[in-house]
Design a protein around this motif. Structure first.
Motif, short mmCIF file in Angstrom:
data_model
loop_
_atom_site.label_atom_id
_atom_site.label_comp_id
_atom_site.label_asym_id
_atom_site.label_seq_id
_atom_site.Cartn_x
_atom_site.Cartn_y
_atom_site.Cartn_z
N LEU A 104 23.09 54.18 63.12
CA LEU A 104 22.15 53.38 62.33
C LEU A 104 21.34 52.45 63.23
O LEU A 104 21.78 52.06 64.30
CB LEU A 104 22.90 52.56 61.29
N GLN A 105 20.16 52.10 62.74
CA GLN A 105 19.31 51.14 63.44
C GLN A 105 18.92 50.04 62.46
O GLN A 105 18.69 50.30 61.27
CB GLN A 105 18.06 51.81 63.99
N ARG A 106 18.82 48.82 62.96
CA ARG A 106 18.43 47.69 62.10
C ARG A 106 16.93 47.46 62.16
O ARG A 106 16.33 47.50 63.24
CB ARG A 106 19.17 46.42 62.52
N GLY A 121 14.98 44.49 60.48
CA GLY A 121 14.99 43.31 59.62
C GLY A 121 16.21 43.33 58.71
O GLY A 121 17.35 43.41 59.18
N LEU A 122 15.98 43.29 57.41
CA LEU A 122 17.08 43.39 56.46
C LEU A 122 17.43 44.84 56.15
O LEU A 122 18.49 45.13 55.58
CB LEU A 122 16.73 42.68 55.15
N ASN A 123 16.55 45.77 56.53
CA ASN A 123 16.77 47.18 56.23
C ASN A 123 17.56 47.88 57.35
O ASN A 123 17.61 47.41 58.48
CB ASN A 123 15.44 47.91 56.04
N VAL A 124 18.16 49.01 56.97
CA VAL A 124 18.87 49.87 57.92
C VAL A 124 18.19 51.23 57.91
O VAL A 124 17.88 51.77 56.84
CB VAL A 124 20.35 50.02 57.51
N ALA A 125 17.94 51.78 59.08
CA ALA A 125 17.26 53.07 59.19
C ALA A 125 18.23 54.14 59.72
O ALA A 125 19.06 53.86 60.59
CB ALA A 125 16.05 52.97 60.11
N TYR A 126 18.07 55.35 59.18
CA TYR A 126 18.90 56.47 59.63
C TYR A 126 18.05 57.73 59.69
O TYR A 126 17.29 58.03 58.76
CB TYR A 126 20.07 56.70 58.66
N ASP A 127 18.14 58.45 60.81
CA ASP A 127 17.41 59.71 60.97
C ASP A 127 18.30 60.87 60.54
O ASP A 127 19.34 61.14 61.17
CB ASP A 127 16.98 59.90 62.43
N ASP A 148 17.56 47.41 52.14
CA ASP A 148 17.89 48.77 51.73
C ASP A 148 18.20 49.62 52.96
O ASP A 148 17.95 49.21 54.10
CB ASP A 148 16.72 49.40 50.96
N GLN A 149 18.73 50.82 52.71
CA GLN A 149 18.87 51.80 53.79
C GLN A 149 17.78 52.84 53.61
O GLN A 149 17.63 53.43 52.54
CB GLN A 149 20.24 52.47 53.79
N LEU A 150 17.03 53.07 54.67
CA LEU A 150 15.94 54.04 54.66
C LEU A 150 16.37 55.28 55.44
O LEU A 150 16.78 55.18 56.59
CB LEU A 150 14.68 53.43 55.29
N ILE A 151 16.26 56.44 54.79
CA ILE A 151 16.69 57.70 55.39
C ILE A 151 15.46 58.55 55.70
O ILE A 151 14.74 58.98 54.80
CB ILE A 151 17.65 58.47 54.45
N HIS A 152 15.20 58.75 56.98
CA HIS A 152 14.04 59.53 57.43
C HIS A 152 14.47 60.98 57.62
O HIS A 152 15.34 61.28 58.43
CB HIS A 152 13.52 58.98 58.76
#
Length: 387
Positions: A273-275, A277-283, A337-341
């Motif tokens: 996971l990557q941060r 701001g308040l969101n978490v990103a996942y590829d 939120d968690q954002l899934i790319h």
């Protein structure tokens, strides 16, 4: 969330108040709720302590910046000096006198100086602040955590209890200043007589002198050692944020106030996971057939695993959102939120049979790119790889 009152509210000032306005407001509130004016009134005593804490934070530019950005979480962790037992009433009275001078105590409180214990200052020299780095993982940041760390620093001498003296009889009231820590000098000028007040040169403003020093600390009242400090980290802290733990820095000399412990937050990198701001990103990488037919997959989150459904026909670059699966904000109820790319994986090695299948599919309009989107087709990418 902290239940403490807002520091600006305690002093009755705006957030744009200048340093002089803060000092003036503190003097007004502290004079109003001073224990000598409100004997036996516990409520007034608590407000007196509140005002001292508010002034201690807002009068310091760095602490004020942290407070304005993160609230109470940025400047204390339930271990603050006044409420946490690291700064007693004598320390506050001493601070009050330092800021406004002892003359106001003589005028308003019968010359007591606002101090207990026979009028002696006994405040020593304040200890210096300490800075430590604390590394946290994503789960600790998301939920908050109590961390116990060992800090090498100056601690109060256990032999003399921090006084620096061999015994109590070795502590004498300074004969030069009479215990006030200050000397007054009157000089005659062409404008008339002028009075100046300076720090006593004999006791350096402490009001006492030591006739026999402690054999352990050699009169300093402190020794270099180690202390285990427990720090309550609020949820949602970020890389580079500083937390101020009052009274847990270096011990002061000869019973002086201890300094503060400043904790610099560092984030451990998560392997998936990557941060943001308040969101978490996942590829998320899926195959071309999975993108065509759709699939249910399991993705990592801060709290563990979560299942999401990738619908048929999903394009590469599509972003799915898991509401509330990000980090909380330090000073509000907001949560990210968690954002899934989604990334559609293009195979790099194909058999002759697979190449033939793809070449046949290329003839179908369903496998050609949308003319409204500036995208190359899957087949163009494959041809580029194997050309």
């Amino acid at each position: 969330m902290s239940t403490k009152r807002d520091y600006y509210e305690i002093l009755g000032i705006s957030k744009s108040a200048s340093g002089d306005e803060i000092k003036k407001a503190y003097r007004k509130v502290a004079m109003q709720f001073h224990p000598d004016r409100n004997p036996g009134d516990k409520s007034a005593e608590e407000k007196f302590k509140e005002a001292a804490e508010a002034y201690e934070i807002l009068s310091d530019a760095d602490k004020r910046t942290q407070y304005d950005r993160y609230g109470h979480a940025g400047v204390g962790n339930g271990n603050r000096g006044y409420g946490g037992g690291h700064m007693n009433m004598d320390d506050i009275f001493s601070q009050f006198g330092d800021i406004f001078g002892d003359d106001i105590f003589g005028s308003f409180f019968g010359g007591s100086g606002g101090r207990r214990g026979g009028g002696q200052r006994s405040r020593g020299v304040r200890g210096s602040n300490l800075r430590v780095k604390l590394k946290l993982n994503f789960e600790e940041i998301a939920k908050g955590v109590a961390k116990s760390i060992k800090v090498k620093k100056y601690v109060s001498c256990t032999t003399c209890s921090g006084s620096g003296a061999k015994d109590k009889s070795s502590i004498q009231t300074c004969q030069t200043c009479g215990g006030s820590g200050q000397v007054r000098k009157v000089t005659s000028t062409f404008l008339g007589q002028m009075q100046t007040v300076t720090t006593c040169p004999s006791c350096n403003g402490e009001g006492t002198t030591i006739t026999a020093k402690c054999g352990t600390c050699k009169g300093e009242g402190r020794a270099y050692g180690e202390e285990t400090v427990t720090i309550d980290i609020p949820a949602g802290v970020q890389e580079g944020m500083q937390l101020n733990v009052g009274g847990r820095g270096n011990a002061g000399e000869r019973g002086g106030m201890p300094g503060d412990l400043i904790v610099l937050i560092e984030e451990e990198q998560h392997k998936e996971l990557q941060r943001d701001g308040l969101n978490v990103a996942y590829d998320l990488h899926i195959s071309f057939p999975d993108a065509v037919f759709g699939i249910q997959v399991e993705v990592p989150t801060i709290d563990g695993k979560a299942k999401i459904k990738i619908p048929a026909g999903t394009q590469s670059g599509k972003i799915f959102r898991l509401k509330g699966k990000g980090f909380p904000a330090v000073n509000s109820y907001e949560k990210g939120d968690q954002l899934i790319h989604v990334n559609v994986w293009t195979p790099q090695i194909l058999s002759n049979e697979e190449k033939g299948i793809i070449e046949k599919l290329q003839e179908s309009n369903n496998f050609k790119p949308n003319p409204d989107k500036n995208e190359r087709s899957f087949f163009d990418k494959v041809k580029e790889i194997f050309s």
